[in-house]
Scaffold this motif. Structure first.
Motif, PDB file in Angstrom:
ATOM      1  N   ALA A 158      -0.197  13.646   3.501  1.00 44.87           N
ATOM      2  CA  ALA A 158       0.723  12.727   2.826  1.00 44.87           C
ATOM      3  C   ALA A 158       1.094  11.563   3.742  1.00 44.87           C
ATOM      4  CB  ALA A 158       1.978  13.467   2.374  1.00 44.87           C
ATOM      5  N   LEU A 159       1.400  11.863   5.009  1.00 42.76           N
ATOM      6  CA  LEU A 159       1.719  10.811   5.973  1.00 42.76           C
ATOM      7  C   LEU A 159       0.531   9.872   6.167  1.00 42.76           C
ATOM      8  CD1 LEU A 159       3.756   9.595   7.964  1.00 42.76           C
ATOM      9  CD2 LEU A 159       2.858  11.183   9.695  1.00 42.76           C
ATOM     10  N   LEU A 160      -0.660  10.446   6.166  1.00 39.67           N
ATOM     11  CA  LEU A 160      -1.870   9.631   6.294  1.00 39.67           C
ATOM     12  C   LEU A 160      -2.008   8.673   5.113  1.00 39.67           C
ATOM     13  CD1 LEU A 160      -4.490   9.011   7.820  1.00 39.67           C
ATOM     14  CD2 LEU A 160      -5.527  10.987   6.700  1.00 39.67           C
ATOM     15  N   TRP A 161      -1.773   9.167   3.891  1.00 42.69           N
ATOM     16  CA  TRP A 161      -1.872   8.305   2.720  1.00 42.69           C
ATOM     17  C   TRP A 161      -0.787   7.225   2.714  1.00 42.69           C
ATOM     18  CZ3 TRP A 161      -5.709   7.056  -0.119  1.00 42.69           C
ATOM     19  CH2 TRP A 161      -6.742   7.946  -0.342  1.00 42.69           C
ATOM     20  N   ILE A 162       0.409   7.578   3.166  1.00 40.78           N
ATOM     21  CA  ILE A 162       1.481   6.582   3.261  1.00 40.78           C
ATOM     22  C   ILE A 162       1.091   5.494   4.260  1.00 40.78           C
ATOM     23  CG2 ILE A 162       3.858   6.231   4.073  1.00 40.78           C
ATOM     24  CD1 ILE A 162       4.428   9.089   2.875  1.00 40.78           C
ATOM     25  N   THR A 163       0.538   5.910   5.396  1.00 38.78           N
ATOM     26  CA  THR A 163       0.103   4.953   6.412  1.00 38.78           C
ATOM     27  C   THR A 163      -1.007   4.053   5.877  1.00 38.78           C
ATOM     28  OG1 THR A 163       0.687   6.555   8.125  1.00 38.78           O
ATOM     29  CG2 THR A 163      -0.758   4.730   8.780  1.00 38.78           C
ATOM     30  N   ILE A 164      -1.948   4.636   5.164  1.00 36.07           N
ATOM     31  CA  ILE A 164      -3.041   3.854   4.569  1.00 36.07           C
ATOM     32  C   ILE A 164      -2.472   2.815   3.599  1.00 36.07           C
ATOM     33  CG2 ILE A 164      -5.004   3.992   2.970  1.00 36.07           C
ATOM     34  CD1 ILE A 164      -5.617   6.765   4.298  1.00 36.07           C
ATOM     35  N   ALA A 165      -1.530   3.238   2.763  1.00 39.91           N
ATOM     36  CA  ALA A 165      -0.932   2.318   1.790  1.00 39.91           C
ATOM     37  C   ALA A 165      -0.188   1.186   2.477  1.00 39.91           C
ATOM     38  CB  ALA A 165       0.001   3.085   0.857  1.00 39.91           C
ATOM     39  N   ILE A 166       0.427   1.469   3.619  1.00 45.08           N
ATOM     40  CA  ILE A 166       1.154   0.425   4.339  1.00 45.08           C
ATOM     41  C   ILE A 166       0.200  -0.498   5.086  1.00 45.08           C
ATOM     42  CG2 ILE A 166       2.749   0.017   6.269  1.00 45.08           C
ATOM     43  CD1 ILE A 166       4.253   2.542   5.321  1.00 45.08           C
ATOM     44  N   ARG A 167      -0.800   0.070   5.768  1.00 40.82           N
ATOM     45  CA  ARG A 167      -1.696  -0.749   6.600  1.00 40.82           C
ATOM     46  C   ARG A 167      -2.690  -1.581   5.800  1.00 40.82           C
ATOM     47  NH1 ARG A 167      -4.756   2.134  11.318  1.00 40.82           N
ATOM     48  NH2 ARG A 167      -5.579   0.045  11.548  1.00 40.82           N
ATOM     49  N   PHE A 168      -3.078  -1.095   4.629  1.00 41.23           N
ATOM     50  CA  PHE A 168      -4.136  -1.765   3.862  1.00 41.23           C
ATOM     51  C   PHE A 168      -3.602  -2.202   2.506  1.00 41.23           C
ATOM     52  CE2 PHE A 168      -6.042   1.696   6.419  1.00 41.23           C
ATOM     53  CZ  PHE A 168      -6.614   0.904   7.390  1.00 41.23           C
ATOM     54  N   PRO A 169      -3.139  -3.457   2.418  1.00 41.23           N
ATOM     55  CA  PRO A 169      -2.528  -3.943   1.171  1.00 41.23           C
ATOM     56  C   PRO A 169      -3.440  -3.819  -0.055  1.00 41.23           C
ATOM     57  CG  PRO A 169      -2.207  -5.523   2.956  1.00 41.23           C
ATOM     58  CD  PRO A 169      -3.127  -4.455   3.465  1.00 41.23           C
ATOM     59  N   ARG A 170      -4.736  -4.027   0.132  1.00 42.24           N
ATOM     60  CA  ARG A 170      -5.640  -3.930  -1.028  1.00 42.24           C
ATOM     61  C   ARG A 170      -5.708  -2.505  -1.555  1.00 42.24           C
ATOM     62  NH1 ARG A 170     -11.010  -7.235  -1.049  1.00 42.24           N
ATOM     63  NH2 ARG A 170     -10.908  -6.165  -3.024  1.00 42.24           N
TER      64      ARG A 170
END
Length: 124
Positions: free
Chosen positions: A102-114
């Protein structure tokens, strides 16, 4: 939230994940006795556990480098999916790998706007 704050948050979360994955990989790469015992209980040989550690550290390196970060993120997501499946298969608590995923997906959503736009079905 400003773009600068979003970027800082993304990198702070990346560092936290990096430390978690680096610690996990180092236990596999150094063939830590307690880690090997735990892996053996799940049916992994020391050689397989070493190979898993190599995949983990390579995925982490790709995730940290901005140019290859999305590939690394996808590899880490797949890696954590395997960890969750292994925990469930062996009737071990899966809360920790699920929380890391879950933390990984949150980080992905924050780091990669697209990616965030696609996940949230937002238009540009």
């Amino acid at each position: 939230m400003s773009q600068k704050a979003i970027n800082i948050t993304g990198w702070v979360l990346t560092i936290i994940l990096g430390l978690l994955f680096a610690m996990s990989a180092s236990m596999k790469l150094t063939q830590n006795a307690s880690a090997l015992q735990q892996a053996g209980a799940m049916g992994f040989s020391p050689e397989t556990y070493l190979a898993i550690g190599i995949v983990e550290i390579l995925s982490l390196i790709l995730f940290i480098i901005p140019r290859t970060a999305i590939i690394g993120a996808l590899l880490l997501v797949a890696y954590m999916g395997g960890a969750i499946a292994t925990h469930v298969q062996h009737q071990l608590p899966a809360a920790m790998p699920v929380a890391i995923e879950a933390l990984l997906w949150i980080t992905i959503a924050i780091r990669f706007p697209r990616v965030r736009q696609q996940l949230l079905l937002q238009s540009k």
